[in-house]
Design a protein around this motif. Structure first.
Motif, PDB file in Angstrom:
ATOM      1  N   ASP A  65     -17.492  10.961 -11.813  1.00  0.00           N
ATOM      2  CA  ASP A  65     -16.700  11.891 -11.023  1.00  0.00           C
ATOM      3  C   ASP A  65     -17.615  12.640 -10.054  1.00  0.00           C
ATOM      4  N   GLY A  66     -17.362  12.468  -8.773  1.00  0.00           N
ATOM      5  CA  GLY A  66     -18.156  13.152  -7.753  1.00  0.00           C
ATOM      6  C   GLY A  66     -19.454  12.456  -7.394  1.00  0.00           C
ATOM      7  N   TYR A  67     -19.656  11.219  -7.834  1.00  0.00           N
ATOM      8  CA  TYR A  67     -20.907  10.511  -7.562  1.00  0.00           C
ATOM      9  C   TYR A  67     -21.062  10.092  -6.107  1.00  0.00           C
ATOM     10  N   GLY A  68     -19.969   9.726  -5.457  1.00  0.00           N
ATOM     11  CA  GLY A  68     -20.061   9.207  -4.096  1.00  0.00           C
ATOM     12  C   GLY A  68     -19.091   9.875  -3.162  1.00  0.00           C
ATOM     13  N   ILE A  69     -18.998   9.330  -1.957  1.00  0.00           N
ATOM     14  CA  ILE A  69     -18.099   9.877  -0.943  1.00  0.00           C
ATOM     15  C   ILE A  69     -16.843   9.027  -0.845  1.00  0.00           C
ATOM     16  N   SER A  70     -16.985   7.784  -0.417  1.00  0.00           N
ATOM     17  CA  SER A  70     -15.812   6.914  -0.281  1.00  0.00           C
ATOM     18  C   SER A  70     -15.532   6.143  -1.563  1.00  0.00           C
ATOM     19  N   SER A  71     -16.470   6.154  -2.482  1.00  0.00           N
ATOM     20  CA  SER A  71     -16.300   5.478  -3.770  1.00  0.00           C
ATOM     21  C   SER A  71     -17.051   6.255  -4.837  1.00  0.00           C
ATOM     22  N   GLN A  72     -16.482   6.312  -6.026  1.00  0.00           N
ATOM     23  CA  GLN A  72     -17.144   6.988  -7.141  1.00  0.00           C
ATOM     24  C   GLN A  72     -18.086   6.045  -7.891  1.00  0.00           C
TER      25      GLN A  72
END
Length: 127
Positions: A65-72
């Motif tokens: 949760d919250g690892y990436g921008i367009s994809s987690q």
């Protein structure tokens, strides 16, 4: 690209990584909370896969949760993995799929109960 503290600073650099062919996939686990980013949860671990490419590079692909921008589901150079990560098994996959396809298989969205890191790692390992 956003200002994340990663090795790759350009879109073309990321595209290059995503296009590398995967020859081996290894399911990995570490204690939950051992990266300092989440609470320590007994009997639950954080999972991902470490892939080896035809160029000899290794990357950790994992989701949170919250690892990436367009994809987690994100990909990072495996050199950043702590010694807390342990192998749960590996297999050769023949180099027919690229890193980007594994990220896609991990899934863009994170759902704690139905599409978390364990679910994503399982799908990527079976790919």
């Amino acid at each position: 690209m956003a200002n994340f503290p990663h090795d790759v600073k350009t879109q073309s650099g990321l595209t290059g990584i995503y296009n590398e062919k995967v020859t081996n996939v290894e399911r990995m686990a570490r204690p939950m909370g051992s990266s300092g980013g989440s609470a320590n949860v007994p009997f639950v671990n954080h999972q991902g896969v470490r892939v080896t490419t035809d160029q000899g590079n290794q990357y950790l692909i994992h989701k949170g949760d919250g690892y990436g921008i367009s994809s987690q589901t994100v990909v990072t150079d495996a050199k950043h993995m702590s010694n807390q990560w342990q192998s749960m098994g590996s297999r050769d996959v023949g180099g027919n799929q690229n890193v980007g396809s594994y990220v896609g298989t991990g899934g863009a969205n994170y759902k704690l109960l139905s599409d978390n890191c364990i679910h994503g790692a399982g799908r990527m390992f079976k790919k």
